[in-house]
Design an enzyme around this catalytic site. Structure first.
Site, PDB file in Angstrom:
ATOM      1  N   ASP A 141      10.322  -4.060  41.541  1.00 40.62           N
ATOM      2  CA  ASP A 141      10.416  -5.497  41.310  1.00 40.62           C
ATOM      3  C   ASP A 141       9.291  -6.238  42.045  1.00 40.62           C
ATOM      4  OD1 ASP A 141      11.333  -7.921  40.379  1.00 40.62           O
ATOM      5  OD2 ASP A 141      12.913  -8.128  41.886  1.00 40.62           O
ATOM      6  N   HIS A 184      19.021  -7.688  49.395  1.00 40.36           N
ATOM      7  CA  HIS A 184      19.264  -6.351  48.852  1.00 40.36           C
ATOM      8  C   HIS A 184      18.218  -5.362  49.361  1.00 40.36           C
ATOM      9  CE1 HIS A 184      17.180  -9.024  45.894  1.00 40.36           C
ATOM     10  NE2 HIS A 184      16.232  -8.139  46.098  1.00 40.36           N
ATOM     11  N   ARG A 282       9.278 -15.792  54.731  1.00 40.73           N
ATOM     12  CA  ARG A 282       9.894 -16.285  53.492  1.00 40.73           C
ATOM     13  C   ARG A 282      11.159 -15.465  53.255  1.00 40.73           C
ATOM     14  NH1 ARG A 282      10.387 -14.390  48.330  1.00 40.73           N
ATOM     15  NH2 ARG A 282      10.080 -15.778  46.551  1.00 40.73           N
ATOM     16  N   ASP A 284      13.903 -14.262  51.101  1.00 39.41           N
ATOM     17  CA  ASP A 284      14.032 -14.141  49.650  1.00 39.41           C
ATOM     18  C   ASP A 284      15.485 -14.280  49.199  1.00 39.41           C
ATOM     19  OD1 ASP A 284      12.829 -13.199  47.073  1.00 39.41           O
ATOM     20  OD2 ASP A 284      14.248 -11.563  47.352  1.00 39.41           O
ATOM     21  N   GLU A 326      13.834 -19.365  50.017  1.00 36.77           N
ATOM     22  CA  GLU A 326      13.572 -19.225  48.585  1.00 36.77           C
ATOM     23  C   GLU A 326      14.929 -19.329  47.896  1.00 36.77           C
ATOM     24  OE1 GLU A 326      12.869 -17.127  44.669  1.00 36.77           O
ATOM     25  OE2 GLU A 326      13.961 -16.174  46.290  1.00 36.77           O
ATOM     26  N   HIS A 395       4.783 -16.426  41.542  1.00 39.61           N
ATOM     27  CA  HIS A 395       4.858 -15.120  40.868  1.00 39.61           C
ATOM     28  C   HIS A 395       6.057 -15.016  39.935  1.00 39.61           C
ATOM     29  CE1 HIS A 395       7.770 -14.862  44.004  1.00 39.61           C
ATOM     30  NE2 HIS A 395       8.234 -13.748  43.493  1.00 39.61           N
ATOM     31  N   ASP A 396       6.989 -15.982  40.031  1.00 40.79           N
ATOM     32  CA  ASP A 396       8.179 -15.933  39.183  1.00 40.79           C
ATOM     33  C   ASP A 396       8.011 -16.812  37.950  1.00 40.79           C
ATOM     34  OD1 ASP A 396       9.717 -14.045  40.511  1.00 40.79           O
ATOM     35  OD2 ASP A 396      10.468 -15.505  41.951  1.00 40.79           O
ATOM     36  N   ARG A 520       6.893 -11.570  33.726  1.00 35.86           N
ATOM     37  CA  ARG A 520       6.311 -12.230  34.911  1.00 35.86           C
ATOM     38  C   ARG A 520       4.984 -11.590  35.314  1.00 35.86           C
ATOM     39  NH1 ARG A 520      11.143 -11.981  39.091  1.00 35.86           N
ATOM     40  NH2 ARG A 520      11.131  -9.859  38.274  1.00 35.86           N
TER      41      ARG A 520
HETATM   42  C1  GLC Z   1      13.121 -13.569  44.400  1.00 35.47           C
HETATM   43  C2  GLC Z   1      11.706 -13.170  44.049  1.00 35.47           C
HETATM   44  C3  GLC Z   1      11.705 -12.491  42.708  1.00 35.47           C
HETATM   45  C4  GLC Z   1      12.614 -11.283  42.756  1.00 35.47           C
HETATM   46  C5  GLC Z   1      14.003 -11.667  43.248  1.00 35.47           C
HETATM   47  C6  GLC Z   1      14.804 -10.466  43.608  1.00 35.47           C
HETATM   48  O1  GLC Z   1      13.606 -14.523  43.547  1.00 35.47           O
HETATM   49  O2  GLC Z   1      10.872 -14.285  44.058  1.00 35.47           O
HETATM   50  O3  GLC Z   1      10.411 -12.117  42.328  1.00 35.47           O
HETATM   51  O4  GLC Z   1      12.709 -10.706  41.487  1.00 35.47           O
HETATM   52  O5  GLC Z   1      13.943 -12.454  44.428  1.00 35.47           O
HETATM   53  O6  GLC Z   1      14.347  -9.925  44.825  1.00 35.47           O
END
Ligand code: GLC
Length: 651
Positions: A141, A184, A282, A284, A326, A395-396, A520
Site C-alpha cells: 500500500d 495497522h 504524520r 496515519d 491524517e 498521494h491519495d 492512486r
Molecule cells: C492513509 C494513507 C493511505 C493509505 C491508508 C492506509 O490514508 O494516506 O495512502 O492507503 O492510510 O494506511
C-alpha cells in the site's frame, strides 16, 4: 496539575524505576512528567483502568518514556528546550512543505540528499518523506503496510543515511516529517506472524475471531474504505484459522488498542522515530484507532483519548516534536483531532485540511466560490496553537468530503452536484479538460473518488495531447492560482512533488500487477529529472510553473500576516467567481493583505467598497505583493484577470 492520587502513584513508580534509569540526569524529564502525569494517569485509566495489570502497564509506560528520553540525542534535547520557549514556532508563514516518495523522487535517501538543493531552490523547508519503513515487496500500500517499524526499507537506504539527511536538513533550518502507521501493520510484521503461529499474546495485538459472528456484527455499521479492491473489513487467515480485522487491504491488520501493550509499543515507536531526528510525525489514519460494535469504527471518543495520551507522553520525552493528524473525515470531525481545548492542541498540533482541499476542487469545476465560501464558513475555528496543513494534491485520491448541508446552502442538490463533480474531473463534459481517473467506486452507495495529478486534473495533459496552447496557459494559471491560496490561507502549505513542474498522470502503474487496481499510482510519478531541468529554459511549462511558485513562496515568507493566528476574514462578495479574504495583524488591524482569487477564465471585477477595507482615496496606494505591480483599478472597481489572483496591500 497536582492531584494526590496520581502524584502518590507517580512517587511509587519512580521509587521502583530501574536503577539504570534512575541514575541518569532526568531533570527536564521529571518536570514534564510532573506536569502531565495527572492527565496521563487519568486517560490511561479511562482506557485500561479495569485491567488487573493496570499498575504494571502504567509502570511500563513511564519506563518507556524515560528510556526514550535517555536515548534522545543531546542536540534534539536542546531543540526541545528552544521550541518550548518559542512555542508558536510552527505557526509561522516561513514553513513551506513538500510531500514526496523518496524512491520515486530520487531513487533513495542518498538521492534525496543530493536533491535537497532542488527543494531549497524552490523554497521548501519542510519535507514529508512518505513511509520508508520496511515493507513487504508488492503488498505494501505504498509503504502503509509496515513489516518492521524500527528499520528502513533497504531499497531506500539505512538509518545512517537518514541520520545524515536529518542532520543536513537541521543545519539548513528545514524540518523532517516522517510517517507513523498507527492503525495497522502488514500481515508480514513479526507480531502478525506470531499471531498466525497461534501465540495468544500476539493474537491480542489484533482483532481476531474464530467465527463470523463478530465480523458480521461489526460489518453492519462499518463502511468500506477500498470497496473495489478490498471489500469488507475482515479477512480469513488460513494459517491462523481465524478472521482478522482488515479495514484497509486484506494484508493490513488493524491493531487492537484495547490492549495496553499495543499502545505502549506504538508510543515507543513514535519516540524512537522522534529520536532519529524527525521534527514532525504524520500519524496515519488516526480516525480508525478505536473499534466499537454498532458504530462506523471511525472518530470514536477513545481514538481521541489515544491521541491525547500519545501527545501527553510525547511532550514528556520529546516536546519539540509535533504530530500531524491524517484524518480525512467530515469537517466537524476533522477539527476535533486538534483536541478539545480553548487554546493549545491537546492531540495533534497540525491536521490535514481535507475540507479546504475538496472545496478548492469544487471551485475549479464550478468556477465559483459559492460552496468554497459556505464550506469554509461552516468549518469550526481551529485552536489558537494548532494549524492546518493546506494542500491541493497528495498521494491519495480526492474525496468530496464536504457536507451535504453546505452543498444545499450553496444552492445545489447534493447527489447531482457530487455526480457533476465526479463527471467533471473524469472529463465527461465538453468544457472539462480534466483527465481524472475514478477511484474507490462504490456501486452500492454511489460514492466515488478521483485520482490524477494536479496538472492532469486542470487540463495540462489535455493541452499537451491536443496542442491547445490556450488550454495550456489556462492550466498553468489554475495551478498557480491554487498555490496562491494554500500559501496565503493560513496554515502550512504542503506542495506535492511533481506539481512544481506540471507532472501529468503516469499510467505505467497499469503494467505492475501489484499496483494496477489502484489508480492512486497515476499521481505518484517517478520524477523525470530531465523534465525538471527545463525549469531553467524560458518558454517551457516547467519554467513557467517552477519559477512562478519559487517567487510566490519567497514573497509569502515575507508576509507576516500570512502566519496562522486565526487572523483571516472571509468576504462573500457580489461576484461569485471571486474568492476573497483578508489576512491581518491581530495587534494592528491596519496591517493587512487582501487576497482576491478569480476562479473564472475571464476577467472579473470586485467593487472595493464591498470589502470596505480602505477609503477610496487610498486605492492608488494598493499594490499586488506577488508581482510588485499596481492592480487594475477603475474608480472603485478592481479587475482581476482570468484565473488571476492578487495579494493586495497598501504601500
Ligand atoms: C492513509 C494513507 C493511505 C493509505 C491508508 C492506509 O490514508 O494516506 O495512502 O492507503 O492510510 O494506511
Amino acid at each position: 496539575m497536582y492531584e494526590q492520587i496520581s502524584h502518590s502513584l507517580l512517587n511509587d513508580i519512580l521509587n521502583q524505576i530501574r536503577p539504570e534509569i534512575s541514575k541518569q540526569d532526568l531533570r527536564h524529564f521529571y518536570t514534564r512528567l510532573g506536569g502531565n502525569f495527572y492527565v496521563i494517569h487519568s486517560l490511561f485509566e479511562r482506557l485500561y483502568g479495569n485491567r488487573p495489570d493496570f499498575h504494571h502497564q502504567l509502570q511500563r509506560l513511564v519506563e518507556i518514556m524515560a528510556r526514550n528520553y535517555i536515548n534522545r540525542p543531546e542536540e534534539l534535547k536542546q531543540l526541545d528546550l528552544d521550541r518550548e520557549k518559542d512555542y508558536n514556532w510552527f505557526l509561522s508563514q516561513q514553513w513551506v512543505g513538500m510531500a514526496l516518495y523518496c524512491d520515486r523522487f530520487a531513487n533513495d535517501l542518498q538521492g534525496l540528499r543530493k536533491h535537497l538543493n532542488y527543494l531549497q531552490e524552490l523554497g521548501i523547508n519542510l519535507v514529508h518523506i512518505m513511509p520508508i519503513m520496511r515493507c513487504p515487496e508488492g503488498s505494501s500500500d505504498g509503504g502503509y503496510a509496515v513489516s518492521d517499524f524500527r528499520d528502513i526499507d533497504p531499497h531506500v537506504g539505512t538509518l545512517d543515511v537518514l541520520h545524515e539527511l536529518a542532520n543536513e536538513m537541521r543545519k539548513n533550518d528545514s524540518l523532517l516529517v516522517l510517517d507513523i502507521v498507527l492503525n495497522h501493520t502488514s500481515n508480514e510484521h513479526k507480531w502478525a506472524q506470531l499471531a498466525r503461529s497461534g501465540d495468544p499474546f500476539y493474537q491480542d495485538y489484533y482483532y481476531t475471531f474464530e467465527t463470523r459472528n463478530m465480523p458480521d456484527t461489526f460489518e453492519q455499521n462499518m463502511p468500506e474504505i477500498f470497496p473495489e479492491t478490498a471489500p469488507g473489513n475482515f479477512t480469513w487467515d488460513e494459517e491462523m484459522g481465524r478472521w482478522v480485522m482488515t479495514v484497509f487491504h486484506d494484508y493490513q491488520w488493524d491493531l487492537n488498542y484495547t490492549n495496553p501493550s499495543v499502545f505502549i509499543e506504538m508510543l515507543d515507536i513514535i519516540l524512537y522515530w522522534a529520536n532519529q531526528g524527525a521534527d514532525i510525525l504524520r500519524l496515519d489514519a488516526v480516525a480508525f484507532l478505536w473499534k466499537k460494535i454498532g458504530s462506523s469504527c471511525q472518530n470514536e471518543e477513545e481514538a481521541h483519548i489515544i491521541l491525547q495520551l500519545l501527545k501527553d507522553c510525547g511532550q514528556v520525552t520529546a516536546p519539540g516534536v509535533l504530530f500531524i493528524a491524517e484524518a480525512i473525515v467530515a469537517p466537524m470531525e476533522m477539527v476535533k483531532y486538534f483536541g478539545e481545548d480553548t487554546i493549545i492542541a491537546k492531540e495533534c498540533e497540525i491536521a490535514y485540511n481535507a475540507t479546504f482541499m475538496a472545496l478548492m476542487w469544487d471551485a475549479v469545476a464550478t468556477k465559483s466560490a459559492k460552496l468554497l465560501n459556505q464550506g469554509i464558513k461552516s468549518l469550526p475555528a481551529k485552536l489558537d496553537r494548532a494549524t492546518w496543513l493546506n494542500y491541493i494534491r497528495c498521494h491519495d485520491d480526492i474525496g468530496l468530503g464536504f457536507d451535504d448541508a453546505d452543498i444545499v446552502m450553496a444552492g445545489y442538490e447534493p447527489s447531482s452536484h457530487r455526480k457533476f463533480l465526479i463527471d467533471y474531473f473524469l472529463g465527461k463534459y465538453n468544457d472539462s479538460h480534466a483527465r481524472g481517473i475514478p477511484f474507490g467506486i462504490n456501486e452500492e452507495t454511489g460514492d466515488a473518488r478521483i485520482s490524477g495529478t494536479l496538472a492532469s486534473l486542470v487540463g495540462l495533459q489535455y493541452a499537451q495531447e491536443t496542442g491547445d496552447e490556450q488550454a495550456s496557459d489556462d492550466a498553468i494559471k489554475i495551478i498557480l492560482l491554487l498555490h496562491s491560496l494554500i500559501l496565503s490561507f493560513g496554515g502550512i502549505p504542503l506542495l506535492y512533488y511533481g506539481d512544481e513542474i506540471g507532472t501529468i498522470n503516469d499510467l505505467s502503474y497499469l503494467k505492475d500487477p501489484h499496483k494496477a487496481d489502484d489508480s492512486r499510482w497515476a499521481h505518484r510519478p517517478k520524477i523525470d529529472w530531465g523534465k525538471a531541468e527545463r525549469r531553467h529554459t524560458e518558454g517551457t511549462v516547467e519554467y513557467a510553473i517552477f519559477n512562478a511558485l519559487k517567487r510566490m513562496i519567497a514573497v509569502s515568507k515575507e508576509i507576516d500576516v500570512f502566519a496562522d493566528y486565526n487572523n483571516r476574514r472571509l468576504f462573500e462578495v457580489n461576484n461569485f467567481h471571486l474568492f476573497v479574504y483578508a489576512r491581518y495583524d491581530l495587534k494592528d488591524r491596519d496591517k493587512m493583505v487582501l487576497v482576491v482569487a478569480n476562479l473564472d477564465g475571464k476577467p472579473q471585477s470586485l467593487n472595493l467598497k464591498d470589502v470596505a477595507l480602505w477609503p477610496d482615496s487610498q486605492y492608488h496606494r494598493l499594490i499586488d505583493l506577488y508581482t510588485g505591480q499596481k492592480p487594475d483599478i477603475f474608480k472603485d472597481t478592481l479587475v482581476v484577470p482570468g484565473f488571476g489572483y492578487y495579494w493586495l496591500s497598501l504601500i
